[in-house]
Design an enzyme around this catalytic site. Structure first.
Site, PDB file in Angstrom:
ATOM      1  CG  ASN A 295      -0.159   0.183   2.514  1.00 35.15           C
ATOM      2  OD1 ASN A 295       0.888  -0.426   2.727  1.00 35.15           O
ATOM      3  ND2 ASN A 295      -0.673   1.032   3.377  1.00 35.15           N
ATOM      4  N   PRO A 296       0.320   2.450  -0.152  1.00 40.09           N
ATOM      5  CG  PRO A 296      -1.068   4.094  -1.102  1.00 40.09           C
ATOM      6  CD  PRO A 296      -1.107   2.742  -0.461  1.00 40.09           C
ATOM      7  CB  CYS A 297       1.982   4.351   4.326  1.00 41.07           C
ATOM      8  SG  CYS A 297       1.209   5.957   4.043  1.00 41.07           S
ATOM      9  CD  GLU A 299       0.234   1.134   6.221  1.00 37.60           C
ATOM     10  OE1 GLU A 299      -0.925   1.563   6.286  1.00 37.60           O
ATOM     11  OE2 GLU A 299       1.140   1.715   5.592  1.00 37.60           O
TER      12      GLU A 299
END
Length: 778
Positions: A295-297, A299
């Protein structure tokens, strides 16, 4: 239908209610009102405090239970969990649960695959991204399966433009689709052994930093690569598919590593994912759940179309007798919260089954039932327990804490599996192959054997950005960023907030302290912590997290590239799955201490004094566009000095009039910005969407104001969109009406204005005509 005045009155009353709830804390109030409070179809606020939001969410998540009795039971339990921010659901859940006014997903992010190396697959991915953003979800994708630059293609180009050439397509898609006060979020990853990896690393290094600006980027690093770096060996960059056979090239591994580190040092990107650690520790490497990107971050590593179902236990709420010698963890309440949180997020998957943007996302979410019980307020918990973040005592406590929570969450998943069934993809013999499962307590492992698991993976550490603001805590597992700071936010209604950190203020009030210097050393901030200790803390938590961790190592401005490289290598050795660093000043941030703010202002002043305008040539070329605005037709002339837009002239209304005066002022400032090196796209982004009472349409484009119209003209100029503009000719009746209006003005003895653009008309060659737009009476 409510009137505008009644809506404003109701909104003001609700905002005052929210301020009272948050004890006049403007930042938390605005975060709640702007991001999460439920509104009706007219924009009127229906919730004036988180209490109403908690009731809405608890009711929605309990609604999927099988019987009314179960629904009532779990609505009460979920409300207990949410109350006082003991648990902070993901932002999409807080916004979307029980909200029938908007198309929305309750899942924060998804991975969307590029299914194969073809133009069709590339654009299908962009299309699916756009649909996902429109529902509020973020996206991760990996471009490693696209052929590299120079590889043969069977079309008119002969050779491929490369995998990285499509990154701007995905970035612009992300920046274009708006989401309730924010843009979409995107992560693009690539394998370190892809032949285009060096282009990927440098993609954001254009002079004006405009490329791929709406995406995070990370390199998937392998153990093989890291070993080659340590031994100063060559690395084979290799790509092969059914069409491209053996497109290889040799590079020195240290060259790739040095470029990675240099960019991380200068601009905090790309990030690094230690992909072998990700894959080896994954609990989902079977039955179509194999992870391909994040995902974009970063995690949660995800399978194609997999989702992030996120919610965070606020650890700071589970300390008894904070700041005293008797300070301790309230284990009984924490265990209850961990078990309730697991069921809460499992229920989210059922509640939102028909709310995904894409059918493939629904299938993937229910196949693995992947959830992410996360954490926030960790830094505050340590302070309340009198533990200094970078001490050995804090690391040992953290190891015990997350080991206990890990087992509680997994045991809760076995209980739900026994009641409701395992996730459909579950196979015991395959699932227990993961090293992570073997680190669970023997009792929990036995429960997995006898009961099964409801969820393929369960734990993560998200950044919890606005959620931590709402709860008034430190973010994720981060230490306190600063004891007091100024916060800037583009997505909230107000630009700047100056506050004390919540735990700092709580301590100062409790012990009657007025000066921050009197705080104990347990209030250590992120920039005061030794980076090695920071990596050690992340690695300690990672061994108890089956997904990954989104966390940033904050570094001093004067840290060297070599030291950044050492931090990255240490993270790999310690078993971290990813690492991100931020060197102070390397990228414009949203959090500033007072000292940093003063430094930035001084730098801006110095920069302003040294900016040199481009000299104006004697001859420039340009075009004039006519746009219909709510204030009349506007004529925008955009001149170029041969390279890019150089200056803007705008005419609307008569010279000296009010409308013309501020239009001229805007144009002069735009011209100054363009001549001073500001990118046209940045000017456009500042002006687009500015609203006024008078809205109009121009050739299918809605124009909200004069500044918005000028931005549209600039956009057409730099994209060539003006070529497609077809201006409708006035009818004979319209011409006759305009002539009669002009004649009546002349007959009255006044200076006539052009009926088309409102400029002054002149008498010339026996005819009245307009020198601005060409209108003529003849």
């Amino acid at each position: 239908m409510s009137t505008e005045s009644s809506i404003q009155e109701r909104n003001q009353a609700k905002e005052e209610e929210a301020k009272d709830f948050f004890n006049q804390n403007e930042l938390r109030t605005r975060c709640f009102i702007d991001k999460y409070a439920l509104r009706d179809e007219d924009g009127g606020l229906e919730e004036g405090s988180p209490v109403a939001m908690w009731q809405r969410i608890a009711n929605a998540m309990a609604s999927v239970e099988e019987t009314p009795e179960k629904q009532q039971e779990w609505e009460e339990k979920f409300y207990w969990l949410l109350d006082d921010f003991k648990f902070v659901p993901g932002g999409r859940i807080m916004f979307g649960a029980g909200n029938t006014q908007r198309k929305r997903t309750l899942l924060n992010c998804y991975v969307i695959p590029i299914k194969d190396d073809s133009i069709e697959a590339i654009w299908d991915c962009a299309k699916q991204m756009a649909r996902t953003y429109s529902y509020g979800g973020g996206v991760g994708t990996d471009i490693s399966n696209l052929r590299p630059k120079g590889a043969p293609v069977h079309n008119t180009q002969y050779y491929s433009s490369g995998a990285t050439s499509f990154m701007d397509l995905y970035s612009l898609t992300t920046g274009t689709i708006g989401q309730n006060h924010r843009r979409g979020a995107l992560m693009i990853t690539i394998n370190v052994e892809h032949p285009d990896v060096l282009d990927f690393i440098d993609i954001k290094n254009d002079k004006e930093r405009q490329r791929v600006r709406f995406a995070n980027i990370s390199v998937r690093v392998t153990d093989k690569f890291m070993d080659a770096v340590r031994n100063d060996e060559n690395l084979t960059l290799r790509y092969s598919n059914d069409v491209v056979n053996g497109f290889d090239r040799e590079v020195r591994a240290l060259e790739v590593w040095s470029r990675l580190i240099a960019n991380a040092h200068s601009s905090a990107e790309p990030g690094i994912m230690f992909w072998d650690n990700v894959k080896n520790e994954s609990t989902t490497e079977y039955n179509g759940m194999e992870v391909v990107s994040t995902n974009p971050c970063s995690e949660i590593p995800l399978e194609p179309y997999g989702c992030c179902c996120l919610g965070n236990i606020n650890l700071s709420e589970f300390v008894i007798d904070a700041f005293t010698e008797e300070a301790r963890v309230d284990w009984q309440r924490l265990e209850t919260a961990a078990r309730y949180a697991t069921r809460f997020l499992d229920n989210v998957l059922d509640y939102s089954a028909d709310l995904h943007p894409l059918e493939e996302q629904k299938s993937a979410s229910l196949w693995s039932r992947r959830i992410g019980v996360g954490f926030t307020g960790f830094g505050d918990m340590l302070v309340k327990l009198n533990l200094k973040y970078d001490s050995e005592a804090a690391v040992q406590f953290t190891d015990d804490l997350f080991n206990s929570i890990k087992n509680l969450v997994y045991d809760a998943s076995t209980e739900i599996a026994e009641e409701k069934g395992t996730f459909p993809a579950y196979e015991y013999e395959k699932h227990i192959q993961s090293p992570f499962i073997h680190r669970l307590d023997e009792t929990v492992q036995e429960h997995i054997r006898t009961r099964g698991l409801r969820n393929a993976a369960l734990l993560t550490v998200p950044p919890v950005g606005s959620g931590s603001v709402l709860a008034g805590t430190t973010s994720g597992i981060e230490p306190i960023f600063a004891r007091s700071y100024t916060r800037r936010s583009e997505s909230l209604a107000k630009d700047e907030f100056k506050v004390y950190h919540g735990t700092v203020l709580e301590y100062m009030q409790e012990f009657d302290i007025e000066d921050e210097s009197e705080l104990p050393d347990t209030f250590v901030t992120s920039h005061e912590i030794n980076p090695r200790s920071r990596v050690q803390m992340q690695a300690t938590i990672q061994q108890h997290i089956d997904h990954s961790i989104s966390s940033t190592v904050n570094l001093a401005r004067d840290i060297t590239e070599e030291e950044v490289g050492n931090i990255y290598e240490l993270a790999w050795q310690y078993g971290c799955k990813s690492i991100t660093v931020y060197r102070e000043g390397s990228r414009e941030g949203i959090l500033l201490t007072e000292e940093q703010g003063e430094t930035e202002q001084e730098q801006q002043k110095n920069n302003a004094e040294t900016v040199q305008e481009r000299a104006r040539p004697h001859i420039v070329q340009g075009r004039t566009q006519r746009l219909k605005t709510g204030y009349g037709n506007m004529y925008v002339t955009i001149n170029s000095d041969g390279e890019e837009p150089f200056e803007v002239f705008t005419q609307i209304g008569k010279s000296g009039g009010f409308t013309m005066s501020f239009t001229e002022a805007i144009s002069r400032l735009i011209s100054l910005a363009l001549r001073s090196g500001i990118a046209p796209q940045q000017v456009i982004e500042q002006l687009r969407g500015i609203r006024s009472p008078m809205i109009s349409w121009d050739n299918g484009n809605k124009i909200y104001s004069i500044p918005d119209g000028i931005a549209l003209a600039l956009q057409r100029e730099i994209t060539g969109g003006y070529k497609e503009i077809q201006t409708a000719l006035p009818t004979s009746e319209q011409k006759e009406s305009a002539q009669q209006q002009v004649k009546s003005v002349i007959d009255s003895g006044h200076n006539p204005e052009c009926p088309d653009c409102n400029a002054m008309l002149i008498h010339e060659n026996g005819c009245i005509h307009c020198v601005m737009c060409g209108w003529s009476q003849c």
